[in-house]
Design a protein around this motif. Structure first.
Motif, PDB file in Angstrom:
ATOM      1  N   VAL A  38      59.580  24.833  19.351  1.00 54.54           N
ATOM      2  CA  VAL A  38      60.548  25.104  20.417  1.00 54.54           C
ATOM      3  C   VAL A  38      62.059  24.774  19.890  1.00 54.54           C
ATOM      4  N   GLU A  40      61.574  28.007  25.933  1.00 57.39           N
ATOM      5  CA  GLU A  40      61.018  28.974  25.118  1.00 57.39           C
ATOM      6  C   GLU A  40      60.159  28.382  24.205  1.00 57.39           C
ATOM      7  N   GLU A  93      56.943  27.609  30.354  1.00 60.53           N
ATOM      8  CA  GLU A  93      57.712  28.835  31.051  1.00 60.53           C
ATOM      9  C   GLU A  93      58.318  28.600  32.238  1.00 60.53           C
TER      10      GLU A  93
END
Length: 142
Positions: free
Chosen positions: A134, A105, A100
């Motif tokens: 990811v 993400e 983060e």
């Protein structure tokens, strides 16, 4: 040496308790009708459902017909498994925080996430890794 029927009965009892809503009565019936507890534990270990077996036995009040040595082995497994699951959960949290901060993400699945979603407890299932997705463009960065 367990018979095929013994193995089938133990397997069916484990299937009943491994569900998100365990059918404890199936395990109680197995314990009443069989004394092959080693086969039950062997199959639980083989199929990775020892946490569910421990939970079900606890809900049954650790039946007296269960040998004390087997109860001790399962409780020892439970303690060790809980520690391992907490390590995985902590590592997943640290990984999520790090990604983060990097603006990456991620989606976690299986492992502690699935255990929590299905059973409300990160130690309710056996797992030995952390699975994340990811974006393909960020794989090298991760």
């Amino acid at each position: 040496m367990p018979t095929e029927q013994d193995r089938r009965s133990a397997f069916e009892a484990l299937c009943a308790v491994a569900r998100p809503r365990p059918e404890i009565g199936a395990l109680a019936h197995y314990l009443d009708s069989s004394n092959d507890f080693e086969e039950l534990l062997r199959l639980a270990n083989q199929h990775g459902v020892q946490p569910q077996l421990v939970r079900a036995l606890g809900l049954l009040g650790w039946p007296q017909e269960l040998p004390a040595s087997l109860q001790q082995r399962l409780k020892s497994f439970q303690r060790q498994h809980l520690l391992e699951c907490l390590v995985f959960a902590d590592e997943l949290c640290r990984l999520a925080d790090r990604l983060e901060r990097e603006g990456i993400e991620m989606l976690a699945f299986k492992g502690p996430v699935l255990a929590l979603a299905l059973h409300g407890d990160v130690a309710a299932r056996e797992y030995n890794d952390i699975d994340i997705l990811v974006p393909e463009s960020k794989v090298d960065a991760v």
